[in-house]
Write a protein that holds these residues in place. Structure first.
Motif, mmCIF file in Angstrom:
data_model
loop_
_atom_site.group_PDB
_atom_site.id
_atom_site.type_symbol
_atom_site.label_atom_id
_atom_site.label_comp_id
_atom_site.label_asym_id
_atom_site.label_seq_id
_atom_site.Cartn_x
_atom_site.Cartn_y
_atom_site.Cartn_z
ATOM 1 N N HIS A 144 0.764 -1.155 0.044
ATOM 2 C CA HIS A 144 0.035 -0.067 -0.062
ATOM 3 C C HIS A 144 0.875 1.202 -0.156
ATOM 4 C CE1 HIS A 144 -3.862 -1.762 0.253
ATOM 5 N NE2 HIS A 144 -3.311 -2.855 1.002
ATOM 6 N N GLY A 145 1.848 1.259 -0.758
ATOM 7 C CA GLY A 145 2.672 2.447 -0.864
ATOM 8 C C GLY A 145 2.052 3.662 -1.390
ATOM 9 N N GLU A 146 1.133 3.471 -1.909
ATOM 10 C CA GLU A 146 0.551 4.764 -2.598
ATOM 11 C C GLU A 146 -0.422 5.676 -1.656
ATOM 12 O OE1 GLU A 146 -2.738 1.277 -2.838
ATOM 13 O OE2 GLU A 146 -0.510 1.618 -3.255
ATOM 14 N N PHE A 147 -0.333 5.018 -0.281
ATOM 15 C CA PHE A 147 -0.804 5.770 0.769
ATOM 16 C C PHE A 147 -0.052 6.976 0.887
ATOM 17 C CE2 PHE A 147 -2.046 6.705 5.061
ATOM 18 C CZ PHE A 147 -3.269 6.386 5.219
ATOM 19 N N THR A 148 1.254 7.061 0.578
ATOM 20 C CA THR A 148 1.847 8.432 0.844
ATOM 21 C C THR A 148 1.250 9.718 0.006
ATOM 22 O OG1 THR A 148 3.324 7.770 -1.150
ATOM 23 C CG2 THR A 148 4.137 7.027 1.114
ATOM 24 N N GLY A 149 0.545 9.185 -0.975
ATOM 25 C CA GLY A 149 -0.208 10.178 -1.769
ATOM 26 C C GLY A 149 -1.087 11.076 -0.902
ATOM 27 N N LEU A 150 -1.551 10.478 0.266
ATOM 28 C CA LEU A 150 -2.777 11.109 1.074
ATOM 29 C C LEU A 150 -1.908 11.913 2.131
ATOM 30 C CD1 LEU A 150 -4.924 7.894 1.693
ATOM 31 C CD2 LEU A 150 -4.994 9.779 -0.010
ATOM 32 N N LEU A 151 -0.558 11.907 2.315
ATOM 33 C CA LEU A 151 0.206 12.534 3.509
ATOM 34 C C LEU A 151 -0.532 13.797 3.576
ATOM 35 C CD1 LEU A 151 3.767 11.291 3.159
ATOM 36 C CD2 LEU A 151 2.083 10.810 5.033
ATOM 37 N N ASP A 152 -0.278 14.739 2.415
ATOM 38 C CA ASP A 152 -0.785 16.355 2.702
ATOM 39 C C ASP A 152 -2.174 16.288 3.240
ATOM 40 O OD1 ASP A 152 1.568 18.148 2.192
ATOM 41 O OD2 ASP A 152 1.482 16.808 0.259
ATOM 42 N N ASP A 153 -2.985 15.597 2.783
ATOM 43 C CA ASP A 153 -4.444 15.287 3.359
ATOM 44 C C ASP A 153 -4.453 15.271 4.842
ATOM 45 O OD1 ASP A 153 -5.790 15.984 0.894
ATOM 46 O OD2 ASP A 153 -5.744 13.866 0.402
ATOM 47 N N TYR A 154 -3.622 14.185 5.248
ATOM 48 C CA TYR A 154 -3.523 13.977 6.602
ATOM 49 C C TYR A 154 -2.889 15.000 7.330
ATOM 50 C CZ TYR A 154 -5.158 8.888 6.973
ATOM 51 O OH TYR A 154 -5.898 7.913 6.860
ATOM 52 N N ALA A 155 -1.767 15.888 6.806
ATOM 53 C CA ALA A 155 -1.124 16.815 7.369
ATOM 54 C C ALA A 155 -2.030 18.029 7.496
ATOM 55 C CB ALA A 155 -0.132 17.481 6.555
ATOM 56 N N ASP A 156 -3.009 18.184 6.720
ATOM 57 C CA ASP A 156 -4.136 19.111 6.625
ATOM 58 C C ASP A 156 -4.937 18.954 7.887
ATOM 59 O OD1 ASP A 156 -3.237 20.670 4.462
ATOM 60 O OD2 ASP A 156 -4.933 19.629 3.241
ATOM 61 N N ALA A 157 -5.326 17.727 8.173
ATOM 62 C CA ALA A 157 -6.087 17.450 9.394
ATOM 63 C C ALA A 157 -5.093 17.568 10.495
ATOM 64 C CB ALA A 157 -6.740 15.905 9.112
ATOM 65 N N ALA A 158 -4.126 17.163 10.625
ATOM 66 C CA ALA A 158 -3.242 17.181 11.850
ATOM 67 C C ALA A 158 -2.797 18.709 12.068
ATOM 68 C CB ALA A 158 -1.883 16.577 11.427
ATOM 69 N N GLU A 159 -2.931 19.493 11.177
ATOM 70 C CA GLU A 159 -2.550 21.101 11.438
ATOM 71 C C GLU A 159 -3.958 21.510 12.280
ATOM 72 O OE1 GLU A 159 -1.392 23.064 8.073
ATOM 73 O OE2 GLU A 159 0.553 22.049 7.990
ATOM 74 N N GLN A 160 -4.912 20.991 11.715
ATOM 75 C CA GLN A 160 -6.213 21.581 12.360
ATOM 76 C C GLN A 160 -6.166 21.262 13.729
ATOM 77 O OE1 GLN A 160 -9.774 21.082 10.109
ATOM 78 N NE2 GLN A 160 -11.056 21.736 11.658
ATOM 79 N N VAL A 161 -6.019 20.111 13.920
ATOM 80 C CA VAL A 161 -6.103 19.293 15.459
ATOM 81 C C VAL A 161 -5.149 19.981 16.080
ATOM 82 C CG1 VAL A 161 -5.954 17.250 16.759
ATOM 83 C CG2 VAL A 161 -7.261 17.109 14.526
#
Length: 216
Positions: A142-159
């Motif tokens: 599931h290496g393509e999961f790295t393509g979601l990192l910025d989406d997760y980072a957006d959420a992490a910054e908000q939290v």
């Protein structure tokens, strides 16, 4: 109050309280006689914090001791104490410097930190933990999961913004520091639970499973 009352108020057995005192997690009570000590509200508050870090936060006794020492050090800034707490709760990985997947993941994390403009050291334990997770994803296909990192980072910054705003409500250093630690350690447990609840709802909406949805 005596140790028995402290035990009744907190639900912590007397032998456990004595163990925390021996380990330096809880300050000793004020001696009122050779065999008696008096405890106050500060002891009760610290004891509840210890139990929360152990039971909800999942920290080991040694990690709790290190975090409490940071809290009690007036020379440490809130930022440094928060870092000490974070360093104790992220997972550690063995020396896998030759692991190609892990090395590639470390580079991915380094690029993420740079891309986001985060003021974070690239060797931060949380960065290594993220690299380990990404390498594991790659290992199971599931290496393509790295393509979601910025989406997760957006959420992490908000939290993270919500976390720091919560901490900033208090002016006194002791309150700020303690709440920063609580928000870091226990906030992980809160957010993980919220994420799982949201997964159930989103899955039900996406895949038509009515089992997790309220009746109309």
């Amino acid at each position: 109050m005596r140790i028995g009352e402290l035990s009744r108020r907190t639900g912590v057995p007397v032998p456990t309280i004595k163990y925390y005192v021996r380990e330096g997690l809880l300050p000793a009570g004020r001696l009122t006689s050779p065999n008696q000590a008096s405890y106050d509200d500060a002891h009760e508050r610290r004891l509840r914090l210890i139990r929360a870090l152990l039971e909800v936060g999942g920290l080991k006794v040694a990690a709790v001791a290190a975090v409490l020492a940071a809290i009690d050090d007036p020379g440490r800034s809130v930022h440094k104490v928060l870092g000490a707490a974070t360093d104790r709760i992220v997972p550690r990985y063995g020396d896998s410097a030759q692991d190609e997947e892990l090395e590639a993941a470390r580079e991915e994390v380094s690029e993420l930190i740079g891309r986001r403009g985060w003021r974070v050291d690239h060797d931060n334990p949380a960065a290594e933990a993220l690299a380990g997770a990404l390498a594991a994803l790659e290992g199971v296909g599931h290496g393509e999961f790295t393509g979601l990192l910025d989406d997760y980072a957006d959420a992490a910054e908000q939290v993270a913004g919500v976390d720091i705003a919560y901490v900033g409500r208090w002016a006194g250093r002791d309150d700020v520091v303690e709440r920063a630690v609580i928000g870091t350690v226990l906030g992980d447990a809160v957010f993980a639970s919220l994420r799982r609840l949201a997964h159930v709802d989103v899955s039900a909406r996406a895949f038509g499973d009515e089992g997790g949805r309220p009746a109309d």
